[in-house]
Scaffold this active site. Sequence first.
Site, PDB file in Angstrom:
ATOM      1  N   ASP A  72      40.933  50.384  37.818  1.00 58.46           N
ATOM      2  CA  ASP A  72      42.001  50.774  38.739  1.00 58.46           C
ATOM      3  C   ASP A  72      41.455  51.361  40.035  1.00 58.46           C
ATOM      4  OD1 ASP A  72      43.763  49.884  36.824  1.00 58.46           O
ATOM      5  OD2 ASP A  72      44.555  51.852  36.309  1.00 58.46           O
ATOM      6  N   HIS A 112      40.895  42.683  39.584  1.00 60.25           N
ATOM      7  CA  HIS A 112      41.520  43.706  38.736  1.00 60.25           C
ATOM      8  C   HIS A 112      42.022  43.082  37.436  1.00 60.25           C
ATOM      9  CE1 HIS A 112      44.862  46.588  37.675  1.00 60.25           C
ATOM     10  NE2 HIS A 112      43.831  47.410  37.795  1.00 60.25           N
TER      11      HIS A 112
END
Length: 145
Positions: free
Chosen positions: A119, A75
């Site tokens: 996300d 991420h």
Amino acid sequence: MYPVHLLVLLAVCVSLLGASNIPPQPLNLYQFGNMIQCANHGRRPTQHYTDYGCYCGKGGSGTPVDELDRCCKTHDDCYTEAGKKGCYPKLTLYSWKCTGKAPTCNSKTGCKRTVCDCDATAAKCFAKAPYNNKNYNIDTKKRCQ
């Protein structure tokens, strides 16, 4: 104009100038937290991911301690790549929905889609990865070299 009005106007202007020096807050982290809750069906509070391993939370260094920490590193890397494309991931708001207990991006193009994909992918990864309580709030100076 009355002197009192001028003083009030001056005070407002000075206040606005001071506010312009306040750094912007990460707006989309609220959305990301909701995505995490969607993907993990509310089984684990979002704050459990904010100080986990070497990469979940602020910053990151060293080797990820487990699969969940690798999700966080991926991420972080995704946000870095988005930044190279001119996006501001922590400030980018996007459209998404929780369908079938998984986040789905509605934003179609550009930075909104890029950040939403970062996300959503991370939230799904978090939901699949085991959570090891021993890796919460670790001593990063010792374990994340």
